[in-house]
Design a protein around this motif. Sequence first.
Motif, PDB file in Angstrom:
ATOM      1  N   MET A  95      -8.740   4.114  12.887  1.00 30.19           N
ATOM      2  CA  MET A  95      -9.473   3.940  11.640  1.00 30.19           C
ATOM      3  C   MET A  95      -9.209   2.566  11.033  1.00 30.19           C
ATOM      4  O   MET A  95     -10.112   1.908  10.507  1.00 30.19           O
ATOM      5  N   MET A  96      -7.982   2.104  11.104  1.00 32.21           N
ATOM      6  CA  MET A  96      -7.639   0.793  10.560  1.00 32.21           C
ATOM      7  C   MET A  96      -8.399  -0.309  11.288  1.00 32.21           C
ATOM      8  O   MET A  96      -8.946  -1.230  10.667  1.00 32.21           O
ATOM      9  N   LEU A  97      -8.457  -0.221  12.617  1.00 29.57           N
ATOM     10  CA  LEU A  97      -9.167  -1.239  13.388  1.00 29.57           C
ATOM     11  C   LEU A  97     -10.665  -1.216  13.094  1.00 29.57           C
ATOM     12  O   LEU A  97     -11.297  -2.263  12.951  1.00 29.57           O
ATOM     13  N   VAL A  98     -11.240  -0.009  13.013  1.00 31.94           N
ATOM     14  CA  VAL A  98     -12.668   0.107  12.716  1.00 31.94           C
ATOM     15  C   VAL A  98     -12.976  -0.443  11.323  1.00 31.94           C
ATOM     16  O   VAL A  98     -13.979  -1.140  11.121  1.00 31.94           O
ATOM     17  N   THR A  99     -12.115  -0.166  10.361  1.00 35.56           N
ATOM     18  CA  THR A  99     -12.344  -0.652   9.002  1.00 35.56           C
ATOM     19  C   THR A  99     -12.298  -2.169   8.951  1.00 35.56           C
ATOM     20  O   THR A  99     -13.136  -2.807   8.280  1.00 35.56           O
ATOM     21  N   ALA A 100     -11.348  -2.770   9.654  1.00 36.58           N
ATOM     22  CA  ALA A 100     -11.275  -4.231   9.713  1.00 36.58           C
ATOM     23  C   ALA A 100     -12.517  -4.808  10.387  1.00 36.58           C
ATOM     24  O   ALA A 100     -13.067  -5.828   9.946  1.00 36.58           O
ATOM     25  N   GLN A 101     -12.974  -4.156  11.445  1.00 39.58           N
ATOM     26  CA  GLN A 101     -14.187  -4.612  12.125  1.00 39.58           C
ATOM     27  C   GLN A 101     -15.390  -4.516  11.194  1.00 39.58           C
ATOM     28  O   GLN A 101     -16.209  -5.443  11.128  1.00 39.58           O
ATOM     29  N   ASN A 102     -15.498  -3.416  10.463  1.00 39.97           N
ATOM     30  CA  ASN A 102     -16.636  -3.255   9.556  1.00 39.97           C
ATOM     31  C   ASN A 102     -16.616  -4.280   8.426  1.00 39.97           C
ATOM     32  O   ASN A 102     -17.671  -4.732   7.971  1.00 39.97           O
ATOM     33  N   ALA A 103     -15.421  -4.639   7.969  1.00 40.40           N
ATOM     34  CA  ALA A 103     -15.326  -5.680   6.940  1.00 40.40           C
ATOM     35  C   ALA A 103     -15.920  -6.984   7.457  1.00 40.40           C
ATOM     36  O   ALA A 103     -16.691  -7.655   6.759  1.00 40.40           O
ATOM     37  N   ARG A 104     -15.552  -7.352   8.669  1.00 43.63           N
ATOM     38  CA  ARG A 104     -16.102  -8.578   9.262  1.00 43.63           C
ATOM     39  C   ARG A 104     -17.611  -8.472   9.468  1.00 43.63           C
ATOM     40  O   ARG A 104     -18.365  -9.419   9.204  1.00 43.63           O
ATOM     41  N   ILE A 105     -18.101  -7.299   9.879  1.00 35.85           N
ATOM     42  CA  ILE A 105     -19.533  -7.100  10.110  1.00 35.85           C
ATOM     43  C   ILE A 105     -20.316  -7.250   8.811  1.00 35.85           C
ATOM     44  O   ILE A 105     -21.405  -7.830   8.787  1.00 35.85           O
ATOM     45  N   LEU A 106     -19.778  -6.729   7.703  1.00 39.23           N
ATOM     46  CA  LEU A 106     -20.461  -6.884   6.410  1.00 39.23           C
ATOM     47  C   LEU A 106     -20.557  -8.349   6.024  1.00 39.23           C
ATOM     48  O   LEU A 106     -21.591  -8.803   5.516  1.00 39.23           O
ATOM     49  N   ALA A 119     -12.951   5.868   0.580  1.00 41.50           N
ATOM     50  CA  ALA A 119     -12.350   5.617   1.884  1.00 41.50           C
ATOM     51  C   ALA A 119     -11.946   6.931   2.526  1.00 41.50           C
ATOM     52  O   ALA A 119     -11.953   7.982   1.891  1.00 41.50           O
ATOM     53  N   LEU A 120     -11.565   6.856   3.795  1.00 44.92           N
ATOM     54  CA  LEU A 120     -11.150   8.043   4.534  1.00 44.92           C
ATOM     55  C   LEU A 120      -9.628   8.164   4.624  1.00 44.92           C
ATOM     56  O   LEU A 120      -9.106   9.026   5.324  1.00 44.92           O
ATOM     57  N   SER A 121      -8.931   7.286   3.928  1.00 41.27           N
ATOM     58  CA  SER A 121      -7.479   7.356   3.879  1.00 41.27           C
ATOM     59  C   SER A 121      -7.032   6.713   2.570  1.00 41.27           C
ATOM     60  O   SER A 121      -7.706   5.828   2.043  1.00 41.27           O
ATOM     61  N   ASP A 122      -5.907   7.151   2.048  1.00 36.10           N
ATOM     62  CA  ASP A 122      -5.485   6.718   0.718  1.00 36.10           C
ATOM     63  C   ASP A 122      -5.347   5.211   0.570  1.00 36.10           C
ATOM     64  O   ASP A 122      -5.845   4.621  -0.382  1.00 36.10           O
ATOM     65  N   ARG A 123      -4.634   4.542   1.483  1.00 36.36           N
ATOM     66  CA  ARG A 123      -4.300   3.129   1.282  1.00 36.36           C
ATOM     67  C   ARG A 123      -5.032   2.183   2.212  1.00 36.36           C
ATOM     68  O   ARG A 123      -4.807   0.966   2.166  1.00 36.36           O
ATOM     69  N   ILE A 124      -5.928   2.689   3.047  1.00 38.87           N
ATOM     70  CA  ILE A 124      -6.506   1.830   4.079  1.00 38.87           C
ATOM     71  C   ILE A 124      -7.254   0.640   3.491  1.00 38.87           C
ATOM     72  O   ILE A 124      -7.134  -0.491   3.962  1.00 38.87           O
ATOM     73  N   GLU A 125      -8.000   0.850   2.416  1.00 33.95           N
ATOM     74  CA  GLU A 125      -8.761  -0.259   1.845  1.00 33.95           C
ATOM     75  C   GLU A 125      -7.860  -1.225   1.087  1.00 33.95           C
ATOM     76  O   GLU A 125      -8.156  -2.423   1.019  1.00 33.95           O
ATOM     77  N   VAL A 182      -5.037   0.549  -5.742  1.00 32.19           N
ATOM     78  CA  VAL A 182      -6.496   0.553  -5.618  1.00 32.19           C
ATOM     79  C   VAL A 182      -7.114  -0.099  -6.852  1.00 32.19           C
ATOM     80  O   VAL A 182      -6.470  -0.247  -7.898  1.00 32.19           O
ATOM     81  N   ASP A 183      -8.366  -0.525  -6.699  1.00 32.69           N
ATOM     82  CA  ASP A 183      -9.074  -1.185  -7.802  1.00 32.69           C
ATOM     83  C   ASP A 183      -9.876  -0.219  -8.652  1.00 32.69           C
ATOM     84  O   ASP A 183     -10.226  -0.541  -9.793  1.00 32.69           O
ATOM     85  N   GLN A 184     -10.217   0.934  -8.098  1.00 29.54           N
ATOM     86  CA  GLN A 184     -11.017   1.908  -8.832  1.00 29.54           C
ATOM     87  C   GLN A 184     -10.949   3.258  -8.132  1.00 29.54           C
ATOM     88  O   GLN A 184     -10.576   3.340  -6.969  1.00 29.54           O
ATOM     89  N   VAL A 185     -11.301   4.300  -8.880  1.00 26.08           N
ATOM     90  CA  VAL A 185     -11.183   5.677  -8.395  1.00 26.08           C
ATOM     91  C   VAL A 185     -12.559   6.319  -8.372  1.00 26.08           C
ATOM     92  O   VAL A 185     -13.323   6.212  -9.325  1.00 26.08           O
ATOM     93  N   LYS A 186     -12.848   6.992  -7.273  1.00 25.54           N
ATOM     94  CA  LYS A 186     -14.123   7.708  -7.177  1.00 25.54           C
ATOM     95  C   LYS A 186     -13.878   9.220  -7.256  1.00 25.54           C
ATOM     96  O   LYS A 186     -13.012   9.761  -6.568  1.00 25.54           O
ATOM     97  N   LEU A 187     -14.682   9.870  -8.077  1.00 24.43           N
ATOM     98  CA  LEU A 187     -14.655  11.319  -8.201  1.00 24.43           C
ATOM     99  C   LEU A 187     -15.871  11.918  -7.509  1.00 24.43           C
ATOM    100  O   LEU A 187     -16.939  11.308  -7.463  1.00 24.43           O
ATOM    101  N   VAL A 188     -15.700  13.112  -6.991  1.00 23.28           N
ATOM    102  CA  VAL A 188     -16.829  13.885  -6.460  1.00 23.28           C
ATOM    103  C   VAL A 188     -17.113  14.983  -7.483  1.00 23.28           C
ATOM    104  O   VAL A 188     -16.465  16.026  -7.491  1.00 23.28           O
ATOM    105  N   ILE A 189     -18.071  14.717  -8.355  1.00 25.02           N
ATOM    106  CA  ILE A 189     -18.340  15.654  -9.451  1.00 25.02           C
ATOM    107  C   ILE A 189     -19.333  16.733  -9.028  1.00 25.02           C
ATOM    108  O   ILE A 189     -19.287  17.858  -9.517  1.00 25.02           O
ATOM    109  N   SER A 190     -20.237  16.393  -8.110  1.00 17.99           N
ATOM    110  CA  SER A 190     -21.164  17.406  -7.594  1.00 17.99           C
ATOM    111  C   SER A 190     -21.013  17.515  -6.093  1.00 17.99           C
ATOM    112  O   SER A 190     -20.404  16.652  -5.449  1.00 17.99           O
TER     113      SER A 190
END
Length: 428
Positions: A95-106, A119-125, A182-190
């Motif tokens: 997951m860490m490698l894929v996330t780094a790759q996606n950052a470069r792709i963006l 994110a899919l893990s607490d500290r990955i981002e 982290v810079d911000q928190v996301k909630l899943v309200i629905s």
Amino acid sequence: MKRILFKNVRIFDGSGSDLFPGEVLVEGDRITRVSRRPEGLFSKKDPKISEEGAEVIDGGGAVLMPGMVEAHGHLSWPSSTERFVPEFVLPIEEMMLVTAQNARILLDSGFTSVYSAGALSDRIEVVIRDNINKGFLPGPRLRACTLERSPEEDETKPGNVNHGRGPEAIRAFVRKCKAMGVDQVKLVISGEDALNPGSSHHLMCTEEEAMAAGEAAREVGLPLSAHTQGNDAVKLGLRAGVRVMYHCTYADEEAIDMLVAQKDRIFMAPAIGVIVATLEATPPPHIDMSSMKEMAKPVIERAKKMIPELKRRGVRVLIGGDYGFPFNPNGTNARDLQHFVELFGYTQKEVLHAATKLGGELMELEVGEIRPGYLADILLVDGDVTKDVRILQKKDNLLAIMKGGQFHKNKLSSRIAGAPVPSREEHA
């Protein structure tokens, strides 16, 4: 301090106004001069910029614009234009490698800033963001988010964490997010119909839990974003002080009025990209997307009515469409601009304004505009994007990508002002 001068360019400054010919000077990591050249002439107000000591790049009439901002980023969602990943949750090492790759792709795709939507893990981002900021990895400016927080998460399922129920549990979760960096928190309200039909109308947290999240976020200085599909979820999110409202699919007239009333505080991103991709998807026979496709149809129709109304009434509506699924991969994010034009009636310049200046306001950084004092996050594009935003979907059309005054990509030659021009023999 390094000076880079872009000459012979047509400038889209992010404001939504027409292109204008001119020059742009970058010194260090900032834009320091923007000089207009109407009808091929400079004026006393906007004089020709000195080339002295500068690396001079002749744009050849290309369009110079701010880097784009992805407002609903999922860098750890694994699929991209370079890698098809049928699994969604990977071992943390992969997951860490894929996330780094996606950052470069963006960044390859012209997105110089990303506001994460989970994110899919607490500290990955946090780790990816810090490594990008230190120059160890290529990637956009990132407002890192933690794992999407749903009070009903089941820790026995892969990738899930049980954060507990009740106001005190959610306050503890927000404090934990702050401690993690982290810079911000996301909630899943629905809920989400695509995953569980009908759940978009279900509240995933109580009024007390949502209010506790808002209070705790304000105490520690973290903004909230939220997945809010259902009408009640939209209203609850606004009452709780959520800053970034995602989806808002079933917002009724009262909810829309509430969004408008808070337009100077909030941002809204419908995430239409994943809906279009769902309807367009042609999965293999063993993958059944029929339910997802049925759920997507009313989302499109409602959004076609709601988004133009929100824009008309001054709500800051942003691009970003849940990219990272196998049928909606990271790297195709620029498709959102086309969707806004074709589905919501935006002009090309209006959606470019949303993708740049309004995105910069979301990031709370001096980005999104070609303006003196702003960070030099710049694209040089082959083609008039103010007439056809689809140009941005092809990476070959991005002649140069600059972030913070440093080239991530540059297909154009340059010269150092004042340096002797090589003779034909020396050039050979």
